[in-house]
Motif scaffolding. Sequence first.
Motif, PDB file in Angstrom:
ATOM      1  N   SER A   7       0.828  -1.211   0.000  1.00  0.00           N
ATOM      2  CA  SER A   7       0.000   0.000   0.000  1.00  0.00           C
ATOM      3  C   SER A   7       0.859   1.257   0.000  1.00  0.00           C
ATOM      4  CB  SER A   7      -0.939  -0.016   1.213  1.00  0.00           C
ATOM      5  OG  SER A   7      -0.216   0.136   2.427  1.00  0.00           O
ATOM      6  N   PHE A   8       1.979   1.197   0.720  1.00  0.00           N
ATOM      7  CA  PHE A   8       2.909   2.334   0.698  1.00  0.00           C
ATOM      8  C   PHE A   8       3.506   2.503  -0.698  1.00  0.00           C
ATOM      9  CE2 PHE A   8       2.893   1.919   5.330  1.00  0.00           C
ATOM     10  CZ  PHE A   8       2.945   3.240   5.740  1.00  0.00           C
ATOM     11  N   ASP A  42       2.289   1.553  -3.521  1.00  0.00           N
ATOM     12  CA  ASP A  42       1.259   2.015  -4.450  1.00  0.00           C
ATOM     13  C   ASP A  42       1.028   3.521  -4.327  1.00  0.00           C
ATOM     14  OD1 ASP A  42       0.971  -0.568  -5.330  1.00  0.00           O
ATOM     15  OD2 ASP A  42      -0.795  -1.012  -4.115  1.00  0.00           O
ATOM     16  N   ASP A  43       1.267   4.053  -3.122  1.00  0.00           N
ATOM     17  CA  ASP A  43       1.101   5.500  -2.909  1.00  0.00           C
ATOM     18  C   ASP A  43       2.352   6.287  -3.311  1.00  0.00           C
ATOM     19  OD1 ASP A  43      -1.429   5.064  -2.002  1.00  0.00           O
ATOM     20  OD2 ASP A  43      -0.914   5.132   0.131  1.00  0.00           O
ATOM     21  N   GLY A  44       3.356   5.588  -3.817  1.00  0.00           N
ATOM     22  CA  GLY A  44       4.558   6.269  -4.303  1.00  0.00           C
ATOM     23  C   GLY A  44       5.660   6.412  -3.277  1.00  0.00           C
ATOM     24  N   TYR A  45       5.530   5.758  -2.125  1.00  0.00           N
ATOM     25  CA  TYR A  45       6.571   5.836  -1.106  1.00  0.00           C
ATOM     26  C   TYR A  45       7.585   4.704  -1.294  1.00  0.00           C
ATOM     27  CZ  TYR A  45       3.337   9.050   1.170  1.00  0.00           C
ATOM     28  OH  TYR A  45       2.507  10.092   1.433  1.00  0.00           O
ATOM     29  N   ARG A  61      -2.168   1.202   8.992  1.00  0.00           N
ATOM     30  CA  ARG A  61      -1.364   0.668   7.906  1.00  0.00           C
ATOM     31  C   ARG A  61       0.016   0.223   8.392  1.00  0.00           C
ATOM     32  NH1 ARG A  61      -0.606   3.916   2.269  1.00  0.00           N
ATOM     33  NH2 ARG A  61       0.293   5.475   3.656  1.00  0.00           N
TER      34      ARG A  61
END
Length: 244
Positions: free
Chosen positions: A145-146, A148-151, A171
């Motif tokens: 999820s991180f 996917d958020d660009g992190y 998360r």
Amino acid sequence: MPMVLITNDTNHWTWYRGKKGELFPVSYIKDSHYFVADDDGDGMGVHSSDGELLYTEAEYNAIRGQLDQASEHKRFAESVANQKINECNKLRRQHDKAIDDLARHAKELAGLRQERQMLLETIEKAAGEQPLMELPRDVVDALQSFFDDGYDVDHIVKCLLRISSGHSFPRLESIREYAAAHGYEFICALANGYTAEKTPEERLRAKVEELLYKWLDSPVDDAGAEEISQLAGQIVEHAKEITT
């Protein structure tokens, strides 16, 4: 009586070879030769270019002095020349040694580079053969999820360091709990790669596929591998039906 002083004794075919500096009485002069009387009375000739005709002792001493001085100069020149030759030979030996040392060091350097390259290849091969670390699915989902958020991983680690017991970040919670209990595994997973833990059904299917390959005991192409995968799935489904 005139005398002839031998000034050049280098001609191998003359009777006065090796007699330079010696003095002989002259019987007569003819055709540019000074003839020295011999036992037969015929006379032995000395070419005028090889001897100096003398009439007095003073003339003899002057010419003999010049010859001695020339010989001394020649010996000195030969000594200097030999010294220079020895110095040149010494420099040549030093130069050859430097070339040999340079070639040896270059060979050693090439060997070290080759060993370094082999070591790097071994490390890369070992890293490539190392199995991926398995992480719980909830941890994998949280990490994804991180991403996917660009992190990136650095951001995730910073968030873990900022987290406190008095605050909850859903998360991060699963990541924090796993990292707290399995710190080494978590670090290895982030550094070398990871995969999600298999479910019991996935582990059973992988084991069935392994047994099928061992049973065949021969290489298979892509079509054969697909058939084995399908057969393993059918066996697992059948086993689920039996056990439920």
